[in-house]
Design an enzyme around this catalytic site. Structure first.
Site, PDB file in Angstrom:
ATOM      1  CG  ASP A  47      34.900   0.447  74.039  1.00 19.00           C
ATOM      2  OD1 ASP A  47      35.055   1.287  73.127  1.00 19.00           O
ATOM      3  OD2 ASP A  47      35.574  -0.602  74.117  1.00 19.00           O
ATOM      4  NE  ARG A  88      26.403  -1.262  70.591  1.00 17.12           N
ATOM      5  CZ  ARG A  88      26.619  -2.500  71.030  1.00 17.12           C
ATOM      6  NH1 ARG A  88      25.692  -3.117  71.744  1.00 17.12           N
ATOM      7  NH2 ARG A  88      27.758  -3.118  70.761  1.00 17.12           N
ATOM      8  CE  LYS A 139      32.144   2.726  65.751  1.00 15.18           C
ATOM      9  NZ  LYS A 139      32.544   1.439  66.369  1.00 15.18           N
ATOM     10  CG  ASP A 187      35.640   2.610  66.013  1.00 13.73           C
ATOM     11  OD1 ASP A 187      35.301   1.591  65.398  1.00 13.73           O
ATOM     12  OD2 ASP A 187      35.158   2.914  67.116  1.00 13.73           O
ATOM     13  CE  LYS A 206      38.053   0.971  71.797  1.00 13.11           C
ATOM     14  NZ  LYS A 206      37.291  -0.280  71.695  1.00 13.11           N
ATOM     15  CD  GLU A 246      32.313   3.775  70.233  1.00 11.22           C
ATOM     16  OE1 GLU A 246      32.727   3.541  69.074  1.00 11.22           O
ATOM     17  OE2 GLU A 246      32.506   2.997  71.175  1.00 11.22           O
TER      18      GLU A 246
END
Length: 500
Positions: free
Chosen positions: A343, A347, A261, A284, A273, A345
Site C-alpha cells: 500500500d 512512491r 502519481k 489516487d 486497505k 505503492e
C-alpha cells in the site's frame, strides 16, 4: 461548461436571472463592496438595511437573495459575503470564493451578472476563475442530475477592452477549463478510468492542443526495466502505462518536468486497505491529473518554457500475480527496492517516472502525488506539503501556491529519517521506513531517485485533492484539481525569469 463574458454594461440595465453583489462585515454592520452602487441606488439607499433585516452579516460564503426593485432589469439580487470589509481592496482569494459561491448558488439559472469588485486585471481574473470553478458539476453517471450549472455568467467591469483585462479573462478560462478537466478525471469511476483509458485521453488532448504524447505500454515497460510501475500494476487486469506529454516553446530558456502519481484505483494490493479507507481511492490519480492539466494549460497560454508531464499510471489490486510484501523490485535505473507494504505503492511508480524524467536533464522536477495519510494527519484536508532538495525551490513553490490561493506548507527532509529505508538486508532500499514522520519518509524515498544536479520538489496533495465534505467557496465535493494553479504559476515564473 458555463459560458463567461465581460461587459461594461450598467448593472441596472443588464437583463439576467440574477445580479450578484458583494457584501462584507463592517464596523457598524453590513458594508457594500464596490460594484454594488447601482443596486444600492435602486433600493433608494436602504439595501444594507434590507439585507440586515433578512439576517445577512457579510460573513464569508453567506448568501442572501432579494427580489429586485423597480430600476433593475435582473429578476433578483444575490448578495454574497466577502468576510471582513477591506478599505484597500479585497484579497483575491476572497473574490474567487465569493464568485464560486454565487455560481454554485445560481445553478439552474440561464444567465447571471457578477457585479463584484473587478476593476484591476487581477480582480477580473479572480472573479472569472472563481465563477468558472464554482459552476462545476459532475453529472456523468446521473440520470437525474438535478439543476444544470448556470448557463452564462457576465462579469461587469469598466476594464473590458484593455489588453490586461483580456489576458486576465483568457487565463481564467484556460486554467478554469483545465482544472475542471482534472476534476472530471478524478471523479470518473475507476471501472471507466484505468491506465489504458487515461493514456487514451491524454493522446486525444495532445492531438487537440498540439502536444507530443508518448505512451509506454506493459511490453515497453518490461523491455525498458520499469520495475516500479510493473510491480504495482502486476496484480491488475488493467496493465500500467507511462505517459509523456510534452510542450516545447521555441524561445524557452528553462525546462520543467512535472511527474504525477496516477494510481487509478488503490486497493492497497496484498496489504489490503480496510473498509472505510478504500471507497474514495479512485482519487489516487489526482497527481497525474494535476500535471496533465498543467502542461495543457502551459500550451494553451503559450508560456515561454518547456514543460513535460509524466503520468505514472497503474492500478493497485490484489491477485495471484500481485506483488507481495517481501518481494524485491528492480526499478528503472537499476536500484532495488524491498517492498514491505504494497500500500506504499505511489512512491514506486513515481520513482520510475522521476528517473526517466531526469534522463532528459530538466532544470527542475516537481512531482505531485496523493502520497501519504501522514501528510493529511499533519496538515489537514486543505493544505498540501512541499518538500525539496533545494530550499529556494521549496520556498518558491510555497510562494506560488499562496499567490494563486492554494494552501501549502514547507516541510523538511530530515536526514535521520533516511536510515530506516536503507537498512534492508536484501535490497538497496525498502519502501517503508520509520512510522513517525511517514510523509517525510516518503519524500526522502523519492529523493533517492533524483539525478545529481537536478533540483527536485515533491508536493503531497493527499489532503486537498479530494473533498469529502460540503462544498465551500469554489471547491465542490469530490475532485478539486489541487496543485494545478500552483504548477501553472510556477511555470509562468520560470517562463518570465529563465532558468530555474
Amino acid at each position: 461548461m458555463t459560458a463567461l463574458s465581460v461587459s461594461t454594461s450598467a448593472a441596472a440595465s443588464l437583463r439576467a436571472d440574477a445580479l450578484v453583489i458583494g457584501v462584507a462585515k463592517g464596523p457598524k454592520g453590513i458594508a457594500l463592496a464596490p460594484g454594488a452602487e447601482a443596486v444600492a441606488e435602486a433600493f433608494e439607499g436602504k439595501l444594507a438595511e434590507v439585507l440586515s433585516t433578512l439576517g445577512a452579516t457579510g460573513a464569508e460564503g453567506e448568501t442572501v437573495k432579494v427580489p429586485s426593485p423597480a430600476g433593475l432589469k435582473a429578476a433578483l439580487v444575490l448578495a454574497v459575503g466577502l468576510g471582513d470589509a477591506a478599505e484597500g481592496g479585497y484579497e483575491l482569494e476572497a473574490l474567487r470564493r465569493a464568485a464560486g459561491v454565487a455560481a454554485r448558488t445560481l445553478a439552474g439559472a440561464k444567465k447571471a451578472a457578477l457585479a463584484l469588485p473587478a476593476e484591476s486585471a487581477d480582480e477580473i481574473e479572480a472573479v472569472a476563475l472563481g465563477a468558472l470553478l464554482g459552476s462545476y458539476a459532475f453529472g456523468t453517471y446521473k440520470n437525474n442530475g438535478g439543476k444544470e450549472p448556470v448557463g452564462e455568467l457576465v462579469l461587469l467591469s469598466t476594464r473590458k477592452g484593455s489588453k490586461e483585462a483580456k489576458a486576465a479573462v483568457e487565463r481564467a478560462l484556460v486554467v478554469g477549463e483545465e482544472m475542471n478537466r482534472a476534476r472530471d478525471l478524478v471523479n470518473t469511476a475507476p471501472n471507466d478510468l484505468n491506465p489504458k483509458s487515461f493514456a487514451a485521453l491524454a493522446q486525444a488532448a495532445g492531438k487537440e492542443h498540439g502536444l507530443k504524447v508518448e505512451v509506454l505500454d506493459e511490453k515497453a515497460l518490461l523491455k525498458g526495466g520499469f520495475g516500479g510501475l510493473l510491480g504495482v500494476g502486476n496484480g491488475s487486469v488493467n496493465p500500467p502505462r507511462l505517459v509523456k506529454v510534452a510542450y516545447t516553446h521555441p524561445k524557452a530558456r528553462a525546462s520543467l518536468a512535472f511527474v504525477g502519481k496516477g494510481i487509478t484505483y488503490d486497493s492497497g494490493g496484498i496489504s489490503l486497505k480496510p473498509a472505510g479507507h478504500n471507497e474514495t481511492m479512485k482519487c489516487d490519480m489526482a497527481g497525474a491529473a494535476a500535471v496533465f492539466a498543467a502542461v495543457v494549460s502551459a500550451k494553451r497560454l503559450g508560456l515561454q518554457v518547456n514543460v513535460t508531464a509524466w503520468l505514472a499510471l497503474a492500478e493497485n489490486m490484489p491477485s495471484g500475480s500481485a506483488t507481495r510484501p517481501g518481494d524485491v523490485l528492480r526499478m528503472y535505473g537499476g536500484k532495488t527496492v524491498e517492498v514491505l507494504n504494497t500500500d506504499a505503492e505511489g512512491r514506486l511508480v513515481l520513482a520510475d517516472a522521476i528517473v526517466r524524467a531526469g534522463e532528459e536533464n530538466p532544470d527542475v522536477i516537481v512531482d505531485v502525488a496523493t502520497l501519504t495519510g501522514a501528510m493529511m494527519m499533519a496538515l489537514g484536508s486543505r493544505t498540501f506539503g512541499v518538500m525539496a532538495n533545494a530550499d529556494e525551490l521549496r520556498d518558491s513553490l510555497h510562494t506560488a501556491a499562496g499567490e494563486v490561493g492554494e494552501q501549502s506548507w514547507p516541510m523538511p527532509l530530515p536526514a535521520e529519517l533516511r536510515k530506516g529505508m536503507t537498512e534492508s538486508t536484501v535490497a538497496d532500499l525498502a519502501n517503508m521506513g520509520e512510522r513517525m514522520g511517514g510523509g517525510l519518509v516518503a519524500g526522502l524515498f523519492l529523493k533517492e531517485f533524483v539525478a545529481e544536479g537536478i533540483d527536485w520538489a515533491h508536493l503531497d496533495i493527499a489532503g486537498p485533492a479530494f473533498h469529502e465534505g460540503a462544498p465551500f467557496g469554489y471547491t465542490p465535493k469530490g475532485g478539486t484539481a489541487s496543485a494545478v494553479r500552483t504548477l501553472v504559476r510556477f511555470a509562468e515564473q520560470k517562463a518570465a525569469g529563465g532558468k530555474a
